[in-house]
Design a protein around this motif. Structure first.
Motif, PDB file in Angstrom:
ATOM      1  N   MET A 162      12.753 -15.131  -0.181  1.00  0.00           N
ATOM      2  CA  MET A 162      13.045 -16.559  -0.020  1.00  0.00           C
ATOM      3  C   MET A 162      13.415 -16.850   1.431  1.00  0.00           C
ATOM      4  O   MET A 162      14.165 -16.087   2.045  1.00  0.00           O
ATOM      5  CB  MET A 162      14.222 -16.946  -0.938  1.00  0.00           C
ATOM      6  CG  MET A 162      14.597 -18.421  -0.956  1.00  0.00           C
ATOM      7  SD  MET A 162      15.557 -19.051   0.475  1.00  0.00           S
ATOM      8  CE  MET A 162      17.111 -18.166   0.262  1.00  0.00           C
ATOM      9  N   GLU A 200       4.037 -14.816  -7.060  1.00  0.00           N
ATOM     10  CA  GLU A 200       5.007 -14.386  -8.084  1.00  0.00           C
ATOM     11  C   GLU A 200       6.255 -13.760  -7.479  1.00  0.00           C
ATOM     12  O   GLU A 200       7.357 -13.950  -7.974  1.00  0.00           O
ATOM     13  CB  GLU A 200       4.352 -13.396  -9.058  1.00  0.00           C
ATOM     14  CG  GLU A 200       3.723 -14.055 -10.256  1.00  0.00           C
ATOM     15  CD  GLU A 200       4.668 -15.032 -10.964  1.00  0.00           C
ATOM     16  OE1 GLU A 200       5.723 -14.605 -11.460  1.00  0.00           O
ATOM     17  OE2 GLU A 200       4.336 -16.246 -10.990  1.00  0.00           O
ATOM     18  N   ASN A 201       6.059 -13.015  -6.405  1.00  0.00           N
ATOM     19  CA  ASN A 201       7.188 -12.320  -5.791  1.00  0.00           C
ATOM     20  C   ASN A 201       7.153 -12.490  -4.286  1.00  0.00           C
ATOM     21  O   ASN A 201       6.206 -12.041  -3.638  1.00  0.00           O
ATOM     22  CB  ASN A 201       7.123 -10.817  -6.104  1.00  0.00           C
ATOM     23  CG  ASN A 201       7.369 -10.541  -7.572  1.00  0.00           C
ATOM     24  OD1 ASN A 201       8.472 -10.771  -8.071  1.00  0.00           O
ATOM     25  ND2 ASN A 201       6.343 -10.071  -8.265  1.00  0.00           N
ATOM     26  N   GLU A 231      12.225 -20.284  -6.651  1.00  0.00           N
ATOM     27  CA  GLU A 231      12.848 -20.130  -7.967  1.00  0.00           C
ATOM     28  C   GLU A 231      14.370 -20.220  -7.888  1.00  0.00           C
ATOM     29  O   GLU A 231      15.023 -20.774  -8.765  1.00  0.00           O
ATOM     30  CB  GLU A 231      12.418 -18.766  -8.529  1.00  0.00           C
ATOM     31  CG  GLU A 231      12.688 -18.577  -9.997  1.00  0.00           C
ATOM     32  CD  GLU A 231      12.195 -17.214 -10.484  1.00  0.00           C
ATOM     33  OE1 GLU A 231      11.504 -16.500  -9.708  1.00  0.00           O
ATOM     34  OE2 GLU A 231      12.503 -16.854 -11.630  1.00  0.00           O
ATOM     35  N   GLY A 232      14.922 -19.674  -6.808  1.00  0.00           N
ATOM     36  CA  GLY A 232      16.379 -19.635  -6.679  1.00  0.00           C
ATOM     37  C   GLY A 232      17.013 -20.949  -6.243  1.00  0.00           C
ATOM     38  O   GLY A 232      18.231 -21.025  -6.099  1.00  0.00           O
ATOM     39  N   TRP A 272      17.819 -16.679   3.917  1.00  0.00           N
ATOM     40  CA  TRP A 272      16.855 -15.738   3.336  1.00  0.00           C
ATOM     41  C   TRP A 272      17.492 -14.961   2.187  1.00  0.00           C
ATOM     42  O   TRP A 272      18.719 -14.876   2.073  1.00  0.00           O
ATOM     43  CB  TRP A 272      16.326 -14.772   4.396  1.00  0.00           C
ATOM     44  CG  TRP A 272      17.388 -13.945   5.059  1.00  0.00           C
ATOM     45  CD1 TRP A 272      18.108 -14.276   6.167  1.00  0.00           C
ATOM     46  CD2 TRP A 272      17.865 -12.662   4.639  1.00  0.00           C
ATOM     47  NE1 TRP A 272      19.003 -13.275   6.467  1.00  0.00           N
ATOM     48  CE2 TRP A 272      18.879 -12.268   5.558  1.00  0.00           C
ATOM     49  CE3 TRP A 272      17.542 -11.799   3.578  1.00  0.00           C
ATOM     50  CZ2 TRP A 272      19.564 -11.059   5.437  1.00  0.00           C
ATOM     51  CZ3 TRP A 272      18.224 -10.590   3.460  1.00  0.00           C
ATOM     52  CH2 TRP A 272      19.224 -10.234   4.390  1.00  0.00           C
ATOM     53  N   ARG A 273      16.626 -14.398   1.353  1.00  0.00           N
ATOM     54  CA  ARG A 273      17.094 -13.608   0.189  1.00  0.00           C
ATOM     55  C   ARG A 273      15.924 -12.759  -0.303  1.00  0.00           C
ATOM     56  O   ARG A 273      14.804 -13.283  -0.455  1.00  0.00           O
ATOM     57  CB  ARG A 273      17.555 -14.554  -0.923  1.00  0.00           C
ATOM     58  CG  ARG A 273      17.998 -13.871  -2.209  1.00  0.00           C
ATOM     59  CD  ARG A 273      18.561 -14.896  -3.200  1.00  0.00           C
ATOM     60  NE  ARG A 273      17.589 -15.916  -3.545  1.00  0.00           N
ATOM     61  CZ  ARG A 273      17.772 -17.223  -3.356  1.00  0.00           C
ATOM     62  NH1 ARG A 273      18.887 -17.709  -2.860  1.00  0.00           N
ATOM     63  NH2 ARG A 273      16.816 -18.069  -3.693  1.00  0.00           N
ATOM     64  N   GLU A 274      16.173 -11.495  -0.516  1.00  0.00           N
ATOM     65  CA  GLU A 274      15.141 -10.621  -1.082  1.00  0.00           C
ATOM     66  C   GLU A 274      15.458 -10.422  -2.548  1.00  0.00           C
ATOM     67  O   GLU A 274      16.303  -9.607  -2.908  1.00  0.00           O
ATOM     68  CB  GLU A 274      15.099  -9.277  -0.352  1.00  0.00           C
ATOM     69  CG  GLU A 274      14.663  -9.397   1.094  1.00  0.00           C
ATOM     70  CD  GLU A 274      14.529  -8.041   1.773  1.00  0.00           C
ATOM     71  OE1 GLU A 274      14.136  -7.060   1.106  1.00  0.00           O
ATOM     72  OE2 GLU A 274      14.829  -7.968   2.975  1.00  0.00           O
ATOM     73  N   ALA A 275      14.808 -11.165  -3.402  1.00  0.00           N
ATOM     74  CA  ALA A 275      15.128 -11.109  -4.828  1.00  0.00           C
ATOM     75  C   ALA A 275      13.872 -11.180  -5.685  1.00  0.00           C
ATOM     76  O   ALA A 275      13.941 -11.535  -6.862  1.00  0.00           O
ATOM     77  CB  ALA A 275      16.094 -12.240  -5.184  1.00  0.00           C
ATOM     78  N   SER A 276      12.722 -10.885  -5.092  1.00  0.00           N
ATOM     79  CA  SER A 276      11.469 -10.894  -5.862  1.00  0.00           C
ATOM     80  C   SER A 276      11.345 -12.137  -6.713  1.00  0.00           C
ATOM     81  O   SER A 276      11.156 -12.075  -7.925  1.00  0.00           O
ATOM     82  CB  SER A 276      11.369  -9.647  -6.751  1.00  0.00           C
ATOM     83  OG  SER A 276      11.276  -8.502  -5.936  1.00  0.00           O
ATOM     84  N   GLU A 277      11.471 -13.280  -6.068  1.00  0.00           N
ATOM     85  CA  GLU A 277      11.418 -14.523  -6.832  1.00  0.00           C
ATOM     86  C   GLU A 277      10.100 -15.255  -6.598  1.00  0.00           C
ATOM     87  O   GLU A 277       9.325 -14.925  -5.712  1.00  0.00           O
ATOM     88  CB  GLU A 277      12.592 -15.431  -6.465  1.00  0.00           C
ATOM     89  CG  GLU A 277      12.567 -16.004  -5.077  1.00  0.00           C
ATOM     90  CD  GLU A 277      13.943 -16.549  -4.675  1.00  0.00           C
ATOM     91  OE1 GLU A 277      14.238 -17.694  -5.015  1.00  0.00           O
ATOM     92  OE2 GLU A 277      14.703 -15.792  -4.024  1.00  0.00           O
ATOM     93  N   LYS A 278       9.871 -16.259  -7.423  1.00  0.00           N
ATOM     94  CA  LYS A 278       8.631 -17.020  -7.329  1.00  0.00           C
ATOM     95  C   LYS A 278       8.699 -18.038  -6.192  1.00  0.00           C
ATOM     96  O   LYS A 278       9.725 -18.702  -5.993  1.00  0.00           O
ATOM     97  CB  LYS A 278       8.365 -17.755  -8.645  1.00  0.00           C
ATOM     98  CG  LYS A 278       6.970 -18.384  -8.702  1.00  0.00           C
ATOM     99  CD  LYS A 278       6.811 -19.292  -9.903  1.00  0.00           C
ATOM    100  CE  LYS A 278       6.676 -18.484 -11.176  1.00  0.00           C
ATOM    101  NZ  LYS A 278       6.374 -19.367 -12.339  1.00  0.00           N
TER     102      LYS A 278
END
Lengths: 240, 240, 240, 240
Positions: free
Chosen positions: D151, D147-148, D171-172, D118-124
């Motif tokens: 992950m 959009e956000n 996205e990442g 997991w990752r909190e990075a406001s990614e698509k």
């Protein structure tokens, strides 16, 4: 050489002369014997040993564990169940036999009741091969016939198996999913139905062949454990 | 020793210097080379040979067939397709690579259009392992990264795979089921996505490892072909 | 209201008085009758109609097609088979009954021989429900019992079903995967075993219930057909 | 009218102003609101209510339960988890959202760790539809784009889903099995990935459509619970 541990509750053999007569070395002894001939490095473990014979040291060196239990499922300690489960998720193969369907171990890996219908009536079982492409049925014919077995009937309350390899026909009118594979984590699991303690099922050459094939099939896949938890991005994430 | 035949359309290599530069011995030559090092008995066959190099004699001695085709799917004769299909149903393993998704052979074994999205843009592909218990991923890490590949994107019109082993991430925004197993009859089939003709994908050691593992996995299971047709009763049927 | 077309070869009914006696309106007539009561918009089509009654106009308005055939599979024109297959891939539900297992349509959708064992001996069939969560078994008990049916036995040469809903027990000693779902493209397919032409199987209320449930289950999912072919990138691909 | 209970841990909403701003009525309130418009009989339950709002009385009247939890999984009482699990095995539908993957309830039903990256990075996130035949994707296009989002990446340590409906692109650089169905006993379970508490994901019309479709899909199948335990023979067993 694959390291196999045959675990048996080993209680019927001690308290029931009828069972002892069929399996004088215990069910585990009989299974270990034919697996040893198949060129595996085989040892056994039983309920009454310290930690049921399943210490971390033992489990960490085990490639495939075979499980037979029946009347003493509740005596298996929760911490041992949890330890074995973790080893399965980490890749150890597991072969659950017959009444092992109701073991704490199998139930916690399945997430369901694992309940079924049963009857002890010395009836005929014919185990049909449903998936002739599967390595677990190598060397068999179209079915295995057992003159006398306990009946297990549907509904069998398990999750959908990853692969359904065999289905049993019973003289008394039922059917059963008798050979089922499951994956849990990195581990491969095979459930195989036959093997009531009062019948000489584990001396049957075709039953032996299935268990031997299953050990090979359940061999751990060698690759690093997946990384879980917080993960850095592998690609650039756009600023917004 | 497993007998492997690497089949290649072998047309790009003849007409396109860019491809010939990447694969001077043909895609089949490169694949045969690393499989030979893996201790298989490997030979090759190509479209322009008589019967495309896939006579009954060849097929009957083949354990696992590998298939690469692209611009000449329509030139593969229907009777050869039918012959190969029968061998798969009879147990021969089949590994279909990349653009082989649109071969007559794969489509007739799947029963669907096998269509997909595609794009040639030299983009990054990251093939994630979804099933770390599967023998096909032995020896890999968490993913395979290819700097330049053609994109294949969902929806991929195949039946539900028996096992989904790998899923690709593409730089341009798509995902794809890149490693899929199927069983048809007694035969095991593996579809593996990467391998566009203008990129050196089949020199990648991890890609080679997957194909090598897949050959082992696809080994035919030895047991008699099931008997079909009219069958005598195995049990007494009551008169009514 | 779902539009259902019941397709029947309708040959036994014309040439065999025994069958005509059981199904005076044809197998299609009987099935259409109970489906009509279930509040579907039902019509029928048969082999001897122009284009077997399955024109583009008919198919484009059909939500779910039911298929019964046996002695005249070879008379079904290839272009009609292809047309129906395309409609299934585009979302039309398909319910294949009994001997329809050997129809060109089912075989081309499955990619296998679809062969099996069979026997006409007026024996008992007990169809066990294996998946009690499935909407196709709503309203049933634990099994359906049919006093007299033709036997179909394993091995049934189909791809692994997406879902295995029912397994049959036969008096003569065989088992069979009797209720199987498959997905192909956007279409849902259900194969249901019983229904030999000389027995009144389609008058059985539980058999009717299964077919009625299956029609509801097979309703097309409404969403646009996926876009295939060359695709523009959704994200920026880095220059190298 | 289907009875739906939306269960929410409801802690972020109380302690984190950023979350309260996005979901002033709580995540459960927002979900209950759009489900109510879809003509279900909807109520809510939260962690801090007596018995977490999930008494026998409530559960026995619930057709489908929706579950959102994150920071207080350990506060959910084991007896409530066991009670809900039994209701699922008895037929109640269950929809597990986002961080519910790590709830005691989901883990005990799956039998695995249910761990992931997991990752909190406001990614698509782009959620691709893999199975366009599934009723859960009715009314959608080819993918859902957010959009956000947080992950979640593979490997996701779950058993093989019965059906894989959606796969996410991030996205990442990761992929994830975002829409998965499972059957356990008589109950149907759907896991749906999106829904981090700081993003307005549950206001997205397509996300709402998926959850609404999933409620319909998870409707309990009406048939008696299978009978387990000792069973009399249905057919005569021969004396030996």
């Amino acid at each position: 050489m694959l390291k196999v541990v045959v675990w048996n509750e080993n209680r019927h053999e001690q308290i029931d002369p009828e069972v002892r007569e069929v399996y004088p070395e215990g069910i585990h002894g009989t299974i270990a014997s034919f697996l040893g001939e198949a060129q595996f490095d085989v040892s056994t473990a039983t309920l009454d040993e310290p930690e049921h014979g399943l210490t971390d040291e033992v489990l960490n060196q085990t490639d495939v564990l075979i499980w037979w239990g029946h009347i003493a499922h509740h005596e298996v300690k929760d911490e041992v169940v949890e330890r074995v489960k973790q080893r399965v998720l980490d890749g150890m193969g597991l072969i659950v036999l017959h009444s092992g369907h109701f073991s704490k171990l199998f139930k916690t890996l399945m997430g369901t009741s694992c309940d079924l219908k049963w009857r002890e009536a010395s009836e005929k079982e014919r185990i049909w091969i449903i998936d002739p492409s599967h390595p677990i049925v190598e060397g068999l014919g179209e079915y295995i016939e057992l003159e006398n077995e306990e009946m297990y009937g549907e509904h069998f309350d398990i999750p959908t198996p990853d692969e359904l390899v065999m289905v049993s026909w019973f003289e008394g009118g039922e059917v059963f999913r008798s050979g089922c594979t499951f994956k849990r984590g990195k581990g491969k699991i095979f459930y195989f139905r036959p093997g009531h303690e009062t019948y000489p099922t584990y001396y049957n050459k075709e039953v032996q062949r299935v268990i031997t094939n299953a050990v090979k099939w359940a061999e751990p896949t060698k690759l690093p454990k997946p990384v879980y938890g917080n993960a850095k991005a592998l690609e650039l994430i756009k600023e917004k």
